[in-house]
Design a protein around this motif. Sequence first.
Motif, PDB file in Angstrom:
ATOM      1  N   ARG A   1     -14.006  38.485 -35.838  1.00 22.22           N
ATOM      2  CA  ARG A   1     -14.505  37.175 -36.270  1.00 22.22           C
ATOM      3  C   ARG A   1     -15.915  37.283 -36.845  1.00 22.22           C
ATOM      4  O   ARG A   1     -16.269  36.557 -37.776  1.00 22.22           O
ATOM      5  CB  ARG A   1     -14.482  36.194 -35.099  1.00 22.22           C
ATOM      6  N   ASP A   2     -16.713  38.203 -36.289  1.00 23.51           N
ATOM      7  CA  ASP A   2     -18.042  38.443 -36.852  1.00 23.51           C
ATOM      8  C   ASP A   2     -17.923  38.973 -38.276  1.00 23.51           C
ATOM      9  O   ASP A   2     -18.662  38.552 -39.173  1.00 23.51           O
ATOM     10  CB  ASP A   2     -18.818  39.442 -35.999  1.00 23.51           C
ATOM     11  N   ALA A   3     -17.024  39.904 -38.470  1.00 23.35           N
ATOM     12  CA  ALA A   3     -16.812  40.479 -39.801  1.00 23.35           C
ATOM     13  C   ALA A   3     -16.321  39.419 -40.775  1.00 23.35           C
ATOM     14  O   ALA A   3     -16.752  39.372 -41.938  1.00 23.35           O
ATOM     15  CB  ALA A   3     -15.813  41.633 -39.718  1.00 23.35           C
ATOM     16  N   LEU A   4     -15.425  38.549 -40.320  1.00 19.80           N
ATOM     17  CA  LEU A   4     -14.906  37.483 -41.167  1.00 19.80           C
ATOM     18  C   LEU A   4     -16.012  36.487 -41.506  1.00 19.80           C
ATOM     19  O   LEU A   4     -16.136  36.050 -42.657  1.00 19.80           O
ATOM     20  CB  LEU A   4     -13.759  36.773 -40.450  1.00 19.80           C
ATOM     21  N   HIS A   5     -16.820  36.148 -40.526  1.00 14.40           N
ATOM     22  CA  HIS A   5     -17.939  35.216 -40.748  1.00 14.40           C
ATOM     23  C   HIS A   5     -18.903  35.759 -41.784  1.00 14.40           C
ATOM     24  O   HIS A   5     -19.457  34.998 -42.611  1.00 14.40           O
ATOM     25  CB  HIS A   5     -18.655  34.972 -39.414  1.00 14.40           C
ATOM     26  N   ARG A   6     -19.143  37.054 -41.769  1.00 12.62           N
ATOM     27  CA  ARG A   6     -20.043  37.680 -42.735  1.00 12.62           C
ATOM     28  C   ARG A   6     -19.525  37.522 -44.160  1.00 12.62           C
ATOM     29  O   ARG A   6     -20.303  37.518 -45.117  1.00 12.62           O
ATOM     30  CB  ARG A   6     -20.203  39.164 -42.377  1.00 12.62           C
ATOM     31  N   LEU A   7     -18.220  37.332 -44.331  1.00 12.75           N
ATOM     32  CA  LEU A   7     -17.624  37.189 -45.662  1.00 12.75           C
ATOM     33  C   LEU A   7     -17.709  35.753 -46.182  1.00 12.75           C
ATOM     34  O   LEU A   7     -18.078  35.531 -47.339  1.00 12.75           O
ATOM     35  CB  LEU A   7     -16.158  37.638 -45.626  1.00 12.75           C
ATOM     36  N   TYR A   8     -17.370  34.771 -45.343  1.00 14.57           N
ATOM     37  CA  TYR A   8     -17.294  33.401 -45.868  1.00 14.57           C
ATOM     38  C   TYR A   8     -18.583  32.605 -45.712  1.00 14.57           C
ATOM     39  O   TYR A   8     -18.772  31.578 -46.375  1.00 14.57           O
ATOM     40  CB  TYR A   8     -16.130  32.631 -45.213  1.00 14.57           C
ATOM     41  N   GLU A   9     -19.481  33.031 -44.834  1.00 18.62           N
ATOM     42  CA  GLU A   9     -20.712  32.259 -44.608  1.00 18.62           C
ATOM     43  C   GLU A   9     -21.563  32.096 -45.874  1.00 18.62           C
ATOM     44  O   GLU A   9     -22.082  30.990 -46.141  1.00 18.62           O
ATOM     45  CB  GLU A   9     -21.521  32.918 -43.486  1.00 18.62           C
ATOM     46  N   PRO A  10     -21.753  33.140 -46.720  1.00 24.22           N
ATOM     47  CA  PRO A  10     -22.529  32.945 -47.959  1.00 24.22           C
ATOM     48  C   PRO A  10     -21.887  31.928 -48.904  1.00 24.22           C
ATOM     49  O   PRO A  10     -22.597  31.195 -49.599  1.00 24.22           O
ATOM     50  CB  PRO A  10     -22.560  34.344 -48.578  1.00 24.22           C
ATOM     51  N   ILE A  11     -20.565  31.885 -48.948  1.00 24.70           N
ATOM     52  CA  ILE A  11     -19.872  30.914 -49.807  1.00 24.70           C
ATOM     53  C   ILE A  11     -20.150  29.505 -49.309  1.00 24.70           C
ATOM     54  O   ILE A  11     -20.474  28.601 -50.096  1.00 24.70           O
ATOM     55  CB  ILE A  11     -18.354  31.191 -49.830  1.00 24.70           C
ATOM     56  N   PHE A  12     -20.032  29.314 -48.019  1.00 26.50           N
ATOM     57  CA  PHE A  12     -20.287  27.991 -47.446  1.00 26.50           C
ATOM     58  C   PHE A  12     -21.724  27.543 -47.734  1.00 26.50           C
ATOM     59  O   PHE A  12     -21.961  26.395 -48.124  1.00 26.50           O
ATOM     60  CB  PHE A  12     -20.036  27.996 -45.939  1.00 26.50           C
ATOM     61  N   THR A  13     -22.689  28.428 -47.529  1.00 25.30           N
ATOM     62  CA  THR A  13     -24.100  28.076 -47.738  1.00 25.30           C
ATOM     63  C   THR A  13     -24.353  27.642 -49.172  1.00 25.30           C
ATOM     64  O   THR A  13     -25.073  26.658 -49.418  1.00 25.30           O
ATOM     65  CB  THR A  13     -25.000  29.267 -47.386  1.00 25.30           C
ATOM     66  N   ALA A  14     -23.765  28.351 -50.133  1.00 26.66           N
ATOM     67  CA  ALA A  14     -23.943  27.994 -51.548  1.00 26.66           C
ATOM     68  C   ALA A  14     -23.361  26.619 -51.847  1.00 26.66           C
ATOM     69  O   ALA A  14     -23.947  25.837 -52.609  1.00 26.66           O
ATOM     70  CB  ALA A  14     -23.302  29.053 -52.431  1.00 26.66           C
ATOM     71  N   LEU A  15     -22.223  26.289 -51.256  1.00 21.58           N
ATOM     72  CA  LEU A  15     -21.602  24.980 -51.472  1.00 21.58           C
ATOM     73  C   LEU A  15     -22.400  23.872 -50.780  1.00 21.58           C
ATOM     74  O   LEU A  15     -22.531  22.766 -51.318  1.00 21.58           O
ATOM     75  CB  LEU A  15     -20.156  24.996 -50.968  1.00 21.58           C
ATOM     76  N   TRP A  16     -22.901  24.143 -49.614  1.00 20.88           N
ATOM     77  CA  TRP A  16     -23.696  23.152 -48.886  1.00 20.88           C
ATOM     78  C   TRP A  16     -24.967  22.800 -49.665  1.00 20.88           C
ATOM     79  O   TRP A  16     -25.414  21.648 -49.654  1.00 20.88           O
ATOM     80  CB  TRP A  16     -24.051  23.689 -47.506  1.00 20.88           C
ATOM     81  N   ASP A  17     -25.563  23.774 -50.323  1.00 23.91           N
ATOM     82  CA  ASP A  17     -26.819  23.569 -51.043  1.00 23.91           C
ATOM     83  C   ASP A  17     -26.634  22.901 -52.404  1.00 23.91           C
ATOM     84  O   ASP A  17     -27.630  22.603 -53.075  1.00 23.91           O
ATOM     85  CB  ASP A  17     -27.531  24.909 -51.247  1.00 23.91           C
ATOM     86  N   MET A  18     -25.422  22.656 -52.820  1.00 25.06           N
ATOM     87  CA  MET A  18     -25.187  22.029 -54.120  1.00 25.06           C
ATOM     88  C   MET A  18     -25.718  20.594 -54.138  1.00 25.06           C
ATOM     89  O   MET A  18     -25.659  19.882 -53.132  1.00 25.06           O
ATOM     90  CB  MET A  18     -23.688  22.017 -54.465  1.00 25.06           C
ATOM     91  N   GLU A  19     -26.244  20.190 -55.298  1.00 23.50           N
ATOM     92  CA  GLU A  19     -26.665  18.813 -55.530  1.00 23.50           C
ATOM     93  C   GLU A  19     -26.133  18.375 -56.884  1.00 23.50           C
ATOM     94  O   GLU A  19     -26.008  19.190 -57.801  1.00 23.50           O
ATOM     95  CB  GLU A  19     -28.194  18.693 -55.485  1.00 23.50           C
ATOM     96  N   PHE A  20     -25.860  17.071 -57.015  1.00 25.48           N
ATOM     97  CA  PHE A  20     -25.231  16.558 -58.228  1.00 25.48           C
ATOM     98  C   PHE A  20     -26.125  15.488 -58.844  1.00 25.48           C
ATOM     99  O   PHE A  20     -26.368  14.424 -58.239  1.00 25.48           O
ATOM    100  CB  PHE A  20     -23.843  15.989 -57.895  1.00 25.48           C
ATOM    101  N   ALA A  21     -26.627  15.796 -60.036  1.00 27.12           N
ATOM    102  CA  ALA A  21     -27.575  14.906 -60.706  1.00 27.12           C
ATOM    103  C   ALA A  21     -26.979  13.532 -60.973  1.00 27.12           C
ATOM    104  O   ALA A  21     -27.665  12.505 -60.849  1.00 27.12           O
ATOM    105  CB  ALA A  21     -28.044  15.545 -62.011  1.00 27.12           C
ATOM    106  N   ALA A  22     -25.692  13.479 -61.339  1.00 25.76           N
ATOM    107  CA  ALA A  22     -25.051  12.192 -61.653  1.00 25.76           C
ATOM    108  C   ALA A  22     -24.946  11.285 -60.436  1.00 25.76           C
ATOM    109  O   ALA A  22     -24.743  10.070 -60.576  1.00 25.76           O
ATOM    110  CB  ALA A  22     -23.669  12.442 -62.249  1.00 25.76           C
ATOM    111  N   LEU A  23     -25.096  11.854 -59.243  1.00 25.67           N
ATOM    112  CA  LEU A  23     -24.997  11.072 -58.001  1.00 25.67           C
ATOM    113  C   LEU A  23     -26.353  10.953 -57.310  1.00 25.67           C
ATOM    114  O   LEU A  23     -26.415  10.723 -56.102  1.00 25.67           O
ATOM    115  CB  LEU A  23     -23.975  11.715 -57.063  1.00 25.67           C
ATOM    116  N   GLY A  24     -27.424  11.133 -58.069  1.00 30.03           N
ATOM    117  CA  GLY A  24     -28.768  11.019 -57.489  1.00 30.03           C
ATOM    118  C   GLY A  24     -29.228  12.250 -56.752  1.00 30.03           C
ATOM    119  O   GLY A  24     -29.987  12.152 -55.787  1.00 30.03           O
TER     120      GLY A  24
END
Length: 230
Positions: free
Chosen positions: A106-129
Amino acid sequence: MQYSIASIKILNPEPAPKAIKAGHQPVSPPTATIKTNTVAKPEEVREAKRKRVDPEHERQQQIEEAKKREKVLRERLEREEAENKHQIEKEREEQDRRDTALETPRDALHRLYEPIFTALWDMEFAALGNINPFRMVIDASNCVDMGVPDYCKIVKKPMNLTFIQTKVNNKSYESLQEFLEDVDLIAKNAMQYNYQTDNPYHIAAKGFRKKFRKLAKPLVQSLTKGMATK
């Protein structure tokens, strides 16, 4: 035959040496000193000029020497900095190897998907303020308060980044496929509820899905290739 002392003749008599008075040494006759006029050679003249102190030239020499010392010091510092950086990277790699050797599946799996999640969480959308609406929790308990009372009638399985964040932090995902399906469901739900293609939330959902697939593609391809070679 007897001779008297008076009758003995001394032939070629030598003069008796003069007595040298005590405390006096014989004086040598003075020698004449001959003065000659010598002409300096051109090389000697140049050497004499070179040795002659020139304040400006001396100052320039001091400046050049200071520059050389500064250059040597700077090169030494750069070399030491590079060596320290290399040592830090080496130690980090060694620590990563130790951590990898001790990590669970599970640690190995977390190391794979955690960067993807962080990038999506940090997204912001100008059209929505400049917000990220996919962090908001909308479910049966609050859909009326959120102003979308019919949301749970249209969307059968609500999903959002906050819910995914809990599972990411707890390392609850048991497979990469489970994580990918949850993220894709966010975009699917948003486009389903906001079905008009010109709706800003529909457009944001399409942008969200596009970035998600771009981030996940290399990972999926590497895993698929690894499975194919086994």
